[in-house]
Design a protein around this motif. Structure first.
Motif, PDB file in Angstrom:
ATOM      1  N   UNK A 261      10.993   3.239  -2.401  1.00 61.18           N
ATOM      2  CA  UNK A 261       9.871   3.617  -1.541  1.00 61.18           C
ATOM      3  C   UNK A 261       8.629   2.881  -2.007  1.00 61.18           C
ATOM      4  N   UNK A 262       7.925   2.226  -1.088  1.00 61.44           N
ATOM      5  CA  UNK A 262       6.658   1.554  -1.392  1.00 61.44           C
ATOM      6  C   UNK A 262       5.594   2.083  -0.441  1.00 61.44           C
ATOM      7  N   UNK A 263       4.367   2.028  -0.864  1.00 60.17           N
ATOM      8  CA  UNK A 263       3.242   2.492  -0.038  1.00 60.17           C
ATOM      9  C   UNK A 263       2.276   1.340   0.152  1.00 60.17           C
ATOM     10  N   UNK A 264       2.054   0.948   1.398  1.00 60.55           N
ATOM     11  CA  UNK A 264       1.198  -0.189   1.684  1.00 60.55           C
ATOM     12  C   UNK A 264       0.026   0.172   2.566  1.00 60.55           C
ATOM     13  N   UNK A 265      -0.672  -0.844   3.027  1.00 61.35           N
ATOM     14  CA  UNK A 265      -1.858  -0.658   3.866  1.00 61.35           C
ATOM     15  C   UNK A 265      -1.526   0.047   5.172  1.00 61.35           C
ATOM     16  N   UNK A 266      -0.351  -0.245   5.730  1.00 62.41           N
ATOM     17  CA  UNK A 266       0.025   0.355   7.007  1.00 62.41           C
ATOM     18  C   UNK A 266       0.725   1.699   6.853  1.00 62.41           C
ATOM     19  N   UNK A 267       1.111   2.048   5.624  1.00 59.49           N
ATOM     20  CA  UNK A 267       1.812   3.297   5.403  1.00 59.49           C
ATOM     21  C   UNK A 267       3.027   3.078   4.528  1.00 59.49           C
TER      22      UNK A 267
END
Length: 701
Positions: A261-267
């Motif tokens: 699981x990664x968390x980025x600018x878009x979600x």
């Protein structure tokens, strides 16, 4: 503008429109703020609108070709009819898995949950006979593995590496002996997610579950409108994160045993091998449905069992499930009214492998709020600058079109789902508010303009009637009284259902305005006749009677200069016919009965009554009761019986009107009213004399 042509209706005025533009700018900003915040809070009506837009985009961008990486092996109604009704013996399911595995697919997933033991296993039959009858059955010639159907299917699951199914409960706790393990792991930024936490699990029967290497849950959820648009990919149970059947199948097809699981600018996203799967904070993913993967597009299981589907299975992720109507595993989607659960899982697997899983970015709500504020500000600025409403509408339509194009392009090319409900509703709300405001302004100004026209019309009529008054000064408030008499009679007629086709409210208003002109023709009668205190000679009567025709000509000559709805037409009608009599003996045209216009018949009653009860140069006033009795004698002779009855019915109102508009010389009028009628040479005791008096008043009044 030429003479006689009315001025055009004025607009609200630039200054007033600009003032309203300022209020509309403020209102638009407030509307944008309210809708934007409601959108960020997932307000249900806005969510429904955005879902409808998503469905439209899904349909518009759906592919017609069959899925390239997935296929559904469908235990459909045809297969059930050909092989046997459900539930199939577990050895038949095992045979199906073996037939699929023989074609070397990328992965196999069994979208069927088997929580109870197979009751037709040979070992189960032996146990049943031992328990119920005390008989020991011996079965020879059967391999040991085939004596337990559940164990046999579990063995087939293990050999084929098929992904098994399980179902999580969220509303009640189920005690199980040991925590269920998914067979694959998920790590990374799990703290960025707020996963659904299950309270219990329903798994396959132990002989199957214990031999299944990888499992995934088959929970699905639909939106409030009953449409399935997204699936959960991750669920937490007893501290362990479990993948869905679709996610576990993808991991199996890619040969990976862990996702991140990664968390980025878009979600947040789930990284599986080379693929990035967008999810929301709850770990749910949107499903991209294509037309070629319809609910009945799978390969019938009977074809696989017959060895007739080798090419369709090789190298693909195979989802085994059932679209049979009786099993109830059907779901409504944007493209398919009844798509099987296996079809939904296959659509999500295909979307992941094609990197076409749509994403609703976390900043979408904020973007919708800012875009709504921008649209409202531009609209309000145009209104504040005094631009025409058509310009504002054109700019608004351009904004809506641009928003639609942007959302469509973002979905098709970037797989982004942008909320459009807020900006579109803001644009529509501001335009609607502008239309309402514009209408209110125009209505207010039109009402003011109509009032001015009515005042001008009233002044015109009163000016013309004043000319007649100057020739006959003794009439005093005669025109005011007759106006109100006429209106009171007309309203009573309408209220009692008489002449309703004629006596509309507008027509009654015209009668009221036109009544003062009934004697305008007296300006053409010489003073020595008009003001003569005694009886008129025969020659003088001829001239006197011409005032009705004079009045009609005067009014019509004036009305020719007025375009459109001519309010003087009724006045001309009254002037020309109020001396006509019901029996046809009146003048100037000698009209009879209903041939006399209703306006003239009403005016005749009002005019004669007022002439009787008020002083004239040729007579003293009659008492009210005396006048009413005299008029009753000419019911059906001089007066329309229906109109006269209406006049009698409102006697109290007639007396009040007479009192409200008394002549100025009250003392003279009172003394005259008390004087003996015989002193003026009028004997009123006999019917013939009364009729004669009314004849005089009709013609000179």
């Amino acid at each position: 503008m030429g003479p006689g042509k009315p001025s055009p209706l004025p607009g609200p005025g630039e200054a007033a429109w600009r003032r309203q533009g300022g209020w509309l700018l403020l209102a638009g900003v407030l509307i944008a703020l309210a809708l934007g915040l409601a959108g960020m809070a997932r307000f249900a009506p806005l969510v429904r609108l955005d879902n409808a837009a998503l469905d439209a985009l899904t349909r518009a961008s759906a592919r017609d070709a069959a899925a390239s990486s997935t296929v559904v092996v469908d235990i459909d109604d045809v297969s059930l009819s050909a092989v046997g009704q459900w539930p199939w013996p577990r050895y038949r399911l095992a045979a199906l898995l073996e037939g699929i595995a023989a074609e070397r697919p990328a992965a196999i997933a069994l979208d069927i949950l088997l929580p109870e033991a197979d009751r037709v296993s040979l070992a189960d039959i032996q146990q049943t006979y031992r328990r119920d009858f005390g008989i020991e059955m011996t079965i020879t010639g059967v391999p040991e593995g085939l004596q337990d159907n559940d164990g046999y299917l579990g063995h087939a699951m293990a050999q084929s590496g098929a992904v098994g199914a399980r179902y999580f409960y969220f509303d009640h706790v189920i005690a199980d002996a040991a925590p269920s393990r998914p067979g694959v792991g998920v790590d990374g930024a799990l703290d960025a997610l707020r996963l659904d936490s299950a309270l219990g699990v329903l798994d396959n029967v132990a002989p199957i579950a214990s031999q299944t290497r990888v499992s995934g849950f088959v929970n699905m959820g639909v939106d409030e409108d009953g449409v399935l648009r997204r699936l959960p990919l991750l669920v937490e149970y007893r501290g362990v994160v479990h993948p869905s059947l679709a996610l576990a199948t993808v991991m199996r097809a890619l040969g990976v045993d862990a996702a991140r699981v990664v968390d980025g600018r878009d979600g947040p996203s789930i990284v599986v091998g080379p693929h990035v799967v967008p999810v929301d904070r709850r770990g749910h993913a949107l499903v991209r449905f294509d037309a070629g993967s319809g609910g009945d597009a799978g390969i019938p299981a009977v074809e696989v069992l017959g060895g007739r589907a080798a090419a369709a299975l090789r190298g693909r992720s195979v989802i085994v499930g059932s679209s049979a109507v009786g099993l109830g595993d059907r779901h409504r989607t944007a493209l398919h009214p009844a798509m099987s659960g296996a079809g939904v899982q296959a659509a999500l697997v295909q979307s992941i492998l094609d990197d076409r899983v749509p994403r609703a970015p976390v900043w979408g709500g904020t973007a919708a709020l800012l875009l709504g504020l921008l649209i409202a500000s531009v609209q309000g600025g145009l209104l504040l600058a005094g631009r025409r409403l058509s310009v504002v509408v054109a700019v608004t339509l351009a904004f809506v079109a641009a928003t639609t194009v942007l959302a469509t392009a973002a979905f098709i090319h970037g797989h982004l789902v942008l909320p459009v409900a807020v900006p579109v509703l803001v644009a529509g709300a501001v335009v609607a508010a502008a239309f309402v405001t514009r209408y209110a302004l125009q209505h207010r100004h039109a009402r003011r303009w109509r009032k001015q026209l009515e005042n001008a019309r009233q002044v015109t009529i009163e000016s013309m009637s004043a000319v007649a008054e100057t020739r006959d000064p003794e009439t005093g408030a005669h025109i005011k009284r007759t106006q109100h008499y006429v209106r009171a009679i007309a309203r009573h007629l309408r209220a009692t259902g008489q002449y309703t086709d004629i006596l509309t409210e507008a027509h009654i208003d015209l009668l009221f305005l036109s009544a003062p002109l009934h004697d305008i023709g007296k300006v053409g009668v010489p003073d020595h006749i008009l003001l003569k205190p005694g009886p008129l000679s025969a020659e003088e009567w001829v001239i006197m009677r011409r005032h009705a025709e004079f009045g009609r000509r005067i009014i019509l000559s004036t009305s020719r200069h007025i375009e459109g709805d001519n309010f003087l037409a009724v006045a001309a009608e009254i002037a020309a016919t109020h001396h006509d009599k019901w029996d046809g003996s009146g003048y100037p045209a000698g009209l009879r009965g209903p041939a006399i216009p209703l306006s003239g018949r009403i005016m005749a009653v009002a005019d004669v009554y007022d002439a009787l009860v008020n002083r004239r140069c040729y007579k003293p006033p009659f008492p009210h009761a005396q006048a009413m009795a005299m008029m009753e004698q000419l019911r059906g002779v001089t007066f329309d019986p229906v109109v006269l009855d209406a006049f009698f019915a409102i006697e109290a109102e007639i007396i009040r009107i007479a009192a409200d508009f008394r002549d100025e010389d009250e003392s003279a009028r009172s003394s005259d009213a008390a004087a003996p009628l015989a002193d003026a040479g009028f004997a009123v005791g006999a019917a013939g004399v009364a009729v004669a008096q009314i004849e005089v008043d009709c013609q000179r009044g």
